[in-house]
Structure formats: structure tokens, C-alpha cells
Design an enzyme around this catalytic site. Structure first.
Site, mmCIF file in Angstrom:
data_model
loop_
_atom_site.group_PDB
_atom_site.id
_atom_site.type_symbol
_atom_site.label_atom_id
_atom_site.label_comp_id
_atom_site.label_asym_id
_atom_site.label_seq_id
_atom_site.Cartn_x
_atom_site.Cartn_y
_atom_site.Cartn_z
ATOM 1 N N ASP A 100 0.324 -9.194 6.794
ATOM 2 C CA ASP A 100 0.809 -9.363 5.425
ATOM 3 C C ASP A 100 -0.339 -9.975 4.612
ATOM 4 O O ASP A 100 -0.805 -11.071 4.938
ATOM 5 C CB ASP A 100 2.015 -10.320 5.466
ATOM 6 C CG ASP A 100 2.593 -10.592 4.095
ATOM 7 O OD1 ASP A 100 1.971 -10.168 3.089
ATOM 8 O OD2 ASP A 100 3.657 -11.230 4.022
ATOM 9 N N TYR A 109 4.841 -3.382 -13.508
ATOM 10 C CA TYR A 109 3.738 -2.820 -12.710
ATOM 11 C C TYR A 109 2.466 -2.733 -13.567
ATOM 12 O O TYR A 109 1.384 -3.158 -13.154
ATOM 13 C CB TYR A 109 4.160 -1.443 -12.204
ATOM 14 C CG TYR A 109 3.086 -0.666 -11.490
ATOM 15 C CD1 TYR A 109 2.557 -1.110 -10.282
ATOM 16 C CD2 TYR A 109 2.610 0.543 -12.003
ATOM 17 C CE1 TYR A 109 1.580 -0.374 -9.611
ATOM 18 C CE2 TYR A 109 1.641 1.285 -11.337
ATOM 19 C CZ TYR A 109 1.133 0.817 -10.150
ATOM 20 O OH TYR A 109 0.169 1.544 -9.493
ATOM 21 N N ASP A 142 -1.598 -3.194 7.511
ATOM 22 C CA ASP A 142 -0.433 -2.876 6.679
ATOM 23 C C ASP A 142 0.666 -3.846 7.096
ATOM 24 O O ASP A 142 0.682 -4.314 8.238
ATOM 25 C CB ASP A 142 0.015 -1.428 6.908
ATOM 26 C CG ASP A 142 0.842 -0.893 5.758
ATOM 27 O OD1 ASP A 142 0.338 -0.054 4.996
ATOM 28 O OD2 ASP A 142 2.020 -1.331 5.602
ATOM 29 N N LEU A 146 -1.344 2.188 5.456
ATOM 30 C CA LEU A 146 -0.442 3.271 5.857
ATOM 31 C C LEU A 146 0.162 3.986 4.644
ATOM 32 O O LEU A 146 1.000 4.870 4.782
ATOM 33 C CB LEU A 146 0.675 2.731 6.758
ATOM 34 C CG LEU A 146 0.189 2.067 8.058
ATOM 35 C CD1 LEU A 146 1.381 1.593 8.883
ATOM 36 C CD2 LEU A 146 -0.661 3.037 8.893
HETATM 37 N N1 SER Z 1 1.843 6.708 -9.548
HETATM 38 C C1 SER Z 1 2.092 5.383 -10.036
HETATM 39 C C2 SER Z 1 3.526 5.183 -10.341
HETATM 40 O O1 SER Z 1 4.176 6.149 -10.665
HETATM 41 C C3 SER Z 1 1.269 5.138 -11.267
HETATM 42 O O2 SER Z 1 0.128 4.440 -10.946
HETATM 43 O O3 SER Z 1 3.988 4.095 -10.304
#
Ligand code: SER
Length: 305
Positions: free
Chosen positions: A48, A138, A32, A10
Site C-alpha cells: 500500500d 479527481y 500494487d 496491476l
Molecule cells: N480516464 C480518466 C477518467 O475517466 C480520466 O483521466 O477518470
């Protein structure tokens, strides 16, 4: 690619892949963690991905042969929940790989990101294979994922393919929690005639891509002849590069009034470690990649939305 499971279906990319595959009469099972509140043109099951047994059962009962694993917590949100994002981004990917091994699924698409780069990566125009020293959690999860996929492909003889996406621009399904989200937020404010407070400084240059190119790059890569793929971790792909100031000017050019205040916050630090431009010559050479939609067309299409 006949029976596809999409996780995180989603989200911004998931919805577009669903549209693409169902139009091509390919079976899609969308999953999702969220409840699906709108009509979508395929089977949907709330699930999940951290629940491996449920995932395994779905893959078996729907005879899945390909997985698009799109679940991820994006950069800005991840910075607020570092360990939760590690768990989600990495453990879910491990589950997918284990399910693939159990069910002899060979083909997987997994998105990586420009967040894998860092200040030592030649940020002016990042090559395919620079030093990778991400500083956001990230980016660290995406780099770990790239290594995990490379290892798994070799170890288990599977075929996980990946792209390092720049910021993806789409107005229909919006991203959430990213550092590149300012583009969508600024255009939304222009449409709604509201003032926009931009969380990046006006000259922060970052690479972006229109959603249609994001989808077609993945499809092209997934359909490419395996023997042509020289990159073993994740391919650089480029669309165009802009700054918040350039975007503001383009919005004005399209006849929209917009009042923008620049007030950088913690997301500026993330952006400072990301590339300005991307060298995608390997993707061009190996599987014929070329972005089709430029900056001006992206803004025009998005403002008409
Ligand atoms: N668009 C993503 C972000 O801003 C980068 O992969 O976290």
C-alpha cells in the site's frame, strides 16, 4: 531508467509499462495494493503506497532509480469517495516524493489527466496553459498533484515528469471507475453480443488515446532532454476525439451488432466539464510527440481482442 519501481502496477497502464520495460531488459519491481493473481514478467510485492516506511525499504533494498507512480482513484469512483480519493491520490504522491528525496531518486513519471480542465478552460480545444478550474474531486487532486510536482522539482531538485492523459483505451487490462470507460464497456458489449446502456449522452465529445500511444508518450517524455522541456507542470497530449454515437457507428462498420441505450447519469456532469479536443503542440515541439494510432485502428484492434 535502469531499476524501475511501478506503483499501481496491476492497473491499465501498469501492466503495459511492465511489458515494455521487461522486454527492454530493464529491471522492474511492480507493486500494487491488490494481490497479483496472474503471471507477470517481473518481481511483484503487494504494498500500500500509503505505507511510506515499507515503500522506503523497498526502494532501498531494490536500489530503485526511477519511479512510475500510477496509483490513483479515477473520476467516477472518486466522486463517490471524495476524501478517500484525495488521501490516495495526494498522500501517495507526497510519499513518493519524500522517498525520492530520502533516496536521491531523481526521475519520476506521474500521470495527470484531462480532468484538470474545467468550464473556463476553452473546452473546444484546450490549450496547454488555460485557466484550470476542475470541478470533479479527481480533477482537483490531479491539479494539486501538478502543483506539488512543480514545487517539488524546484525545491528538491528532482525531475518528476507528467502527461495529462485523455481516456485510455485498452482491452487487455481494463480501467475501473473512470468517466471515459464507456468506450471499453461499449466494445465489450459488442464482443459479448449484449445490450449496452451508455452513461453518457450520445453527443458527448471527449478525447481518447490507444494504450500503445499512452505508453510511448510517457517513455518519450521520460527520455527527452530535460533542457527541452518548457512545460513545468504536465504536458497536454492528444490522440483522437469521439462521441458515444461515433463509436457506436464505428463498431457497426466493423460488422458487429450493438444495441445501445443512452441513459446519462452523474458521470455526464463530469464529462461536461472536460475538453472535446486537446492542443498538444507543446509536446510536439518540445519532445517530438505525435500519436500513432487513430480512432479507426483503435476500434479495429480492440474488437479483435
Ligand atoms: N480516464 C480518466 C477518467 O475517466 C480520466 O483521466 O477518470
Amino acid at each position: 531508467m535502469n531499476r524501475i519501481l511501478i506503483t499501481g502496477a496491476l492497473g491499465q497502464l501498469g501492466i503495459e509499462f511492465i511489458k515494455y520495460f521487461t522486454k527492454s531488459n530493464i529491471f522492474v519491481l511492480a507493486t500494487d495494493i491488490r494481490e497479483c493473481k496472474n503471471e507477470i514478467p517481473c518481481e511483484f510485492i503487494q504494498c500500500d503506497v500509503l505505507e511510506k516506511n515499507k515503500l522506503n525499504q523497498l526502494v532501498k533494498s531494490y536500489k530503485i532509480d526511477t519511479i512510475f507512480h500510477l496509483v490513483a482513484m479515477l473520476s467516477a469512483k472518486a466522486e463517490k469517495h471524495p476524501f478517500k480519493s484525495w488521501k490516495l491520490n495526494i498522500d501517495s504522491f507526497q510519499n513518493i516524493i519524500e522517498v525520492c528525496v530520502d533516496n536521491e531518486i531523481k526521475k519520476v513519471f506521474w500521470p495527470s489527466s484531462i480532468a484538470v480542465f474545467g468550464t473556463d478552460s476553452k473546452l473546444g480545444c484546450v490549450p496547454q496553459n488555460p485557466i484550470l478550474n476542475p470541478s470533479s474531486i479527481y480533477g482537483i487532486t490531479k491539479l494539486a498533484g501538478e502543483k506539488l510536482l512543480e514545487y517539488s522539482n524546484k525545491k528538491f531538485n528532482i525531475d518528476i515528469r507528467s502527461i495529462r492523459y485523455p481516456g485510455i483505451i485498452s482491452m487487455s487490462t481494463k480501467p475501473g471507475g473512470g468517466t471515459t470507460d464507456y468506450v471499453i464497456e461499449m466494445m465489450d458489449s459488442a464482443i459479448n453480443k449484449s445490450k449496452y446502456v451508455c452513461f453518457l449522452s450520445k453527443n458527448t465529445e471527449l478525447p481518447m488515446m490507444y494504450i500503445d500511444d499512452a505508453v510511448s508518450s510517457a517513455i518519450q517524455l521520460m527520455r527527452a532532454d530535460k533542457s527541452k522541456l518548457s512545460v513545468k507542470d504536465s504536458y497536454n497530449v492528444a490522440g483522437f476525439s469521439i462521441t458515444p454515437e461515433i463509436l457506436k457507428k464505428q463498431i457497426l462498420k466493423n460488422g458487429f451488432k450493438i444495441d445501445v441505450e443512452f441513459k446519462p447519469d452523474f458521470r455526464q456532469e463530469i464529462a461536461n466539464t472536460w475538453p472535446k479536443k486537446i492542443d498538444d503542440s507543446k509536446a510536439k515541439l518540445d519532445w517530438g510527440w505525435s500519436a500513432q494510432i487513430g480512432f479507426e485502428e483503435t476500434v479495429k484492434k480492440s474488437l479483435k481482442f
